[in-house]
Design a protein around this motif. Structure first.
Motif, PDB file in Angstrom:
ATOM      1  N   HIS A   6       0.849  -1.186   0.000  1.00  0.00           N
ATOM      2  CA  HIS A   6       0.000   0.000   0.000  1.00  0.00           C
ATOM      3  C   HIS A   6       0.886   1.237   0.000  1.00  0.00           C
ATOM      4  CE1 HIS A   6      -3.827   1.931   1.901  1.00  0.00           C
ATOM      5  NE2 HIS A   6      -3.621   2.316   0.668  1.00  0.00           N
ATOM      6  N   SER A   7       0.901   1.932  -1.115  1.00  0.00           N
ATOM      7  CA  SER A   7       1.775   3.073  -1.364  1.00  0.00           C
ATOM      8  C   SER A   7       1.249   4.358  -0.737  1.00  0.00           C
ATOM      9  CB  SER A   7       1.897   3.250  -2.883  1.00  0.00           C
ATOM     10  OG  SER A   7       2.520   4.448  -3.206  1.00  0.00           O
ATOM     11  N   TYR A   8       2.150   5.305  -0.487  1.00  0.00           N
ATOM     12  CA  TYR A   8       1.761   6.620   0.001  1.00  0.00           C
ATOM     13  C   TYR A   8       2.027   7.724  -1.012  1.00  0.00           C
ATOM     14  CZ  TYR A   8       0.870  10.390   3.293  1.00  0.00           C
ATOM     15  OH  TYR A   8       0.332  11.492   3.916  1.00  0.00           O
ATOM     16  N   ALA A   9       2.844   7.466  -1.998  1.00  0.00           N
ATOM     17  CA  ALA A   9       3.335   8.506  -2.910  1.00  0.00           C
ATOM     18  C   ALA A   9       2.238   9.250  -3.667  1.00  0.00           C
ATOM     19  CB  ALA A   9       4.317   7.912  -3.910  1.00  0.00           C
ATOM     20  N   GLY A  10       1.109   8.644  -3.902  1.00  0.00           N
ATOM     21  CA  GLY A  10       0.062   9.271  -4.701  1.00  0.00           C
ATOM     22  C   GLY A  10      -0.835  10.221  -3.935  1.00  0.00           C
ATOM     23  N   HIS A  11      -0.425  10.634  -2.765  1.00  0.00           N
ATOM     24  CA  HIS A  11      -1.218  11.557  -1.956  1.00  0.00           C
ATOM     25  C   HIS A  11      -0.600  12.950  -1.977  1.00  0.00           C
ATOM     26  CE1 HIS A  11      -2.526   7.640  -0.521  1.00  0.00           C
ATOM     27  NE2 HIS A  11      -3.627   8.241  -0.105  1.00  0.00           N
ATOM     28  N   GLY A  12      -1.453  13.972  -1.927  1.00  0.00           N
ATOM     29  CA  GLY A  12      -0.964  15.350  -1.925  1.00  0.00           C
ATOM     30  C   GLY A  12      -0.442  15.724  -0.555  1.00  0.00           C
ATOM     31  N   GLY A  13       0.454  16.694  -0.473  1.00  0.00           N
ATOM     32  CA  GLY A  13       1.273  17.314  -1.467  1.00  0.00           C
ATOM     33  C   GLY A  13       2.272  16.335  -2.033  1.00  0.00           C
ATOM     34  N   TYR A  14       2.101  16.092  -3.272  1.00  0.00           N
ATOM     35  CA  TYR A  14       2.814  15.029  -3.979  1.00  0.00           C
ATOM     36  C   TYR A  14       4.331  15.144  -3.894  1.00  0.00           C
ATOM     37  CZ  TYR A  14      -1.901  14.734  -5.755  1.00  0.00           C
ATOM     38  OH  TYR A  14      -3.266  14.645  -5.846  1.00  0.00           O
ATOM     39  N   ALA A  15       4.860  16.324  -4.070  1.00  0.00           N
ATOM     40  CA  ALA A  15       6.312  16.490  -4.113  1.00  0.00           C
ATOM     41  C   ALA A  15       6.976  16.037  -2.817  1.00  0.00           C
ATOM     42  CB  ALA A  15       6.688  17.930  -4.429  1.00  0.00           C
ATOM     43  N   SER A  16       6.330  16.247  -1.688  1.00  0.00           N
ATOM     44  CA  SER A  16       6.949  15.850  -0.419  1.00  0.00           C
ATOM     45  C   SER A  16       6.897  14.342  -0.190  1.00  0.00           C
ATOM     46  CB  SER A  16       6.293  16.591   0.744  1.00  0.00           C
ATOM     47  OG  SER A  16       4.923  16.265   0.815  1.00  0.00           O
ATOM     48  N   ASN A  17       6.131  13.616  -1.002  1.00  0.00           N
ATOM     49  CA  ASN A  17       5.988  12.171  -0.825  1.00  0.00           C
ATOM     50  C   ASN A  17       6.793  11.346  -1.822  1.00  0.00           C
ATOM     51  OD1 ASN A  17       4.165  12.631   1.281  1.00  0.00           O
ATOM     52  ND2 ASN A  17       2.472  12.808  -0.144  1.00  0.00           N
ATOM     53  N   ILE A  18       7.601  12.021  -2.617  1.00  0.00           N
ATOM     54  CA  ILE A  18       8.438  11.317  -3.590  1.00  0.00           C
ATOM     55  C   ILE A  18       9.879  11.817  -3.463  1.00  0.00           C
ATOM     56  CG2 ILE A  18       6.518  10.902  -5.177  1.00  0.00           C
ATOM     57  CD1 ILE A  18       7.507  13.189  -6.910  1.00  0.00           C
ATOM     58  N   PRO A  19      10.847  10.981  -3.831  1.00  0.00           N
ATOM     59  CA  PRO A  19      12.247  11.399  -3.731  1.00  0.00           C
ATOM     60  C   PRO A  19      12.532  12.626  -4.604  1.00  0.00           C
ATOM     61  CG  PRO A  19      12.088   9.032  -4.114  1.00  0.00           C
ATOM     62  CD  PRO A  19      10.711   9.599  -4.292  1.00  0.00           C
ATOM     63  N   PRO A  20      13.483  13.457  -4.188  1.00  0.00           N
ATOM     64  CA  PRO A  20      13.811  14.669  -4.957  1.00  0.00           C
ATOM     65  C   PRO A  20      14.128  14.408  -6.426  1.00  0.00           C
ATOM     66  CG  PRO A  20      14.873  14.738  -2.818  1.00  0.00           C
ATOM     67  CD  PRO A  20      14.245  13.372  -2.942  1.00  0.00           C
ATOM     68  N   SER A  21      14.743  13.290  -6.735  1.00  0.00           N
ATOM     69  CA  SER A  21      15.114  13.005  -8.125  1.00  0.00           C
ATOM     70  C   SER A  21      13.904  12.821  -9.041  1.00  0.00           C
ATOM     71  CB  SER A  21      16.006  11.765  -8.193  1.00  0.00           C
ATOM     72  OG  SER A  21      15.320  10.634  -7.684  1.00  0.00           O
ATOM     73  N   PHE A  22      12.707  12.643  -8.479  1.00  0.00           N
ATOM     74  CA  PHE A  22      11.476  12.468  -9.267  1.00  0.00           C
ATOM     75  C   PHE A  22      10.607  13.721  -9.301  1.00  0.00           C
ATOM     76  CE2 PHE A  22      12.653   8.114  -8.579  1.00  0.00           C
ATOM     77  CZ  PHE A  22      12.230   7.466  -9.725  1.00  0.00           C
ATOM     78  N   ARG A  23      11.019  14.786  -8.660  1.00  0.00           N
ATOM     79  CA  ARG A  23      10.155  15.954  -8.489  1.00  0.00           C
ATOM     80  C   ARG A  23      10.078  16.900  -9.676  1.00  0.00           C
ATOM     81  NH1 ARG A  23      11.770  17.223  -2.223  1.00  0.00           N
ATOM     82  NH2 ARG A  23      10.964  15.247  -1.431  1.00  0.00           N
ATOM     83  N   GLY A  24      10.923  16.764 -10.638  1.00  0.00           N
ATOM     84  CA  GLY A  24      10.868  17.656 -11.799  1.00  0.00           C
ATOM     85  C   GLY A  24       9.737  17.292 -12.735  1.00  0.00           C
ATOM     86  N   PRO A  25       9.413  18.181 -13.682  1.00  0.00           N
ATOM     87  CA  PRO A  25       8.362  17.869 -14.663  1.00  0.00           C
ATOM     88  C   PRO A  25       8.707  16.599 -15.451  1.00  0.00           C
ATOM     89  CG  PRO A  25       8.977  20.181 -14.785  1.00  0.00           C
ATOM     90  CD  PRO A  25       9.963  19.514 -13.874  1.00  0.00           C
ATOM     91  N   VAL A  26       7.717  15.803 -15.713  1.00  0.00           N
ATOM     92  CA  VAL A  26       7.908  14.555 -16.450  1.00  0.00           C
ATOM     93  C   VAL A  26       8.087  14.829 -17.936  1.00  0.00           C
ATOM     94  CG1 VAL A  26       6.797  12.382 -17.104  1.00  0.00           C
ATOM     95  CG2 VAL A  26       6.648  13.211 -14.748  1.00  0.00           C
ATOM     96  N   ASP A  27       7.349  15.814 -18.425  1.00  0.00           N
ATOM     97  CA  ASP A  27       7.407  16.156 -19.841  1.00  0.00           C
ATOM     98  C   ASP A  27       7.046  17.641 -20.015  1.00  0.00           C
ATOM     99  OD1 ASP A  27       4.581  16.308 -19.635  1.00  0.00           O
ATOM    100  OD2 ASP A  27       4.378  14.221 -20.228  1.00  0.00           O
TER     101      ASP A  27
END
Length: 193
Positions: free
Chosen positions: A121-142
């Motif tokens: 059961h993941s937590y990453a998909g909850h807001g504020g999203y940026a604080s729940n994912i590693p810094p290396s994933f925080r930039g725009p995807v596209d």
């Protein structure tokens, strides 16, 4: 086609997904008004073990599905001890999903299981999203939203940043799921993922 969310919040959605309705005439009632049986209880009757590994909280209205659906599971592991916090569990420092799941999902353990339902059961998909994912994933995807008028996307509210962060969170979740699939593929036992 014809796919829909059963609810906007995690707990009612998980109750719907991980339990079976007992009476067809109750199908259109709100989930809280229906009589249901947990998939864990059904699997227990069939002799199949159930395990929950959750990076979410243990208590509170946002997290009650874990305590309802998995109350009879053979094993439940939470990344943090958040029982006393209820819905304020977001204040605790949680590990990144992929690190927590990788620590729980070992090929050797999979090889030793004869059969089991193992739920992550993941937590990453909850807001504020940026604080729940590693810094290396925080930039725009596209660059998808860069040339579109922001009001055309979000109406009067300028929430494009939240959309970009959600997009980044989905990219991170994809990475975490891929990492788990790689572990499962290395098991000598056949597994359905």
């Amino acid at each position: 086609d014809n796919v829909f969310a059963t609810h906007t919040h995690t707990s009612p959605s998980l109750l719907e997904a991980l339990s079976i309705g007992l009476y067809r005439d109750e199908d259109r009632l709100p989930i809280n008004d229906r009589r249901r049986i947990s998939i864990v209880d059904i699997l227990n009757e069939a002799g199949v073990a159930s395990e929950l590994y959750s990076n979410q909280g243990q208590t509170g209205t946002w997290n009650f599905a874990s305590s309802v659906v998995f109350k009879n599971a053979g094993k439940t592991v939470f990344s943090t001890d958040s029982k006393a916090l209820g819905n304020a569990d977001y204040k605790l420092k949680k590990p990144w999903d992929d690190e927590f799941f990788r620590a729980q999902l070992q090929t050797e353990d999979l090889d030793n299981k004869s059969s089991a339902l193992v739920v992550f059961h993941s937590y990453a998909g909850h807001g504020g999203y940026a604080s729940n994912i590693p810094p290396s994933f925080r930039g725009p995807v596209d660059e998808k939203y860069r040339t579109i008028n922001r009001k055309a996307i979000t109406g009067q509210i300028d929430s494009l940043q939240a959309i970009e962060e959600y997009d980044s969170a989905i990219s991170y979740i994809d990475f975490a799921v891929f990492s788990a699939i790689e572990t499962v593929k290395n098991s000598k036992q056949p597994w359905v993922f």
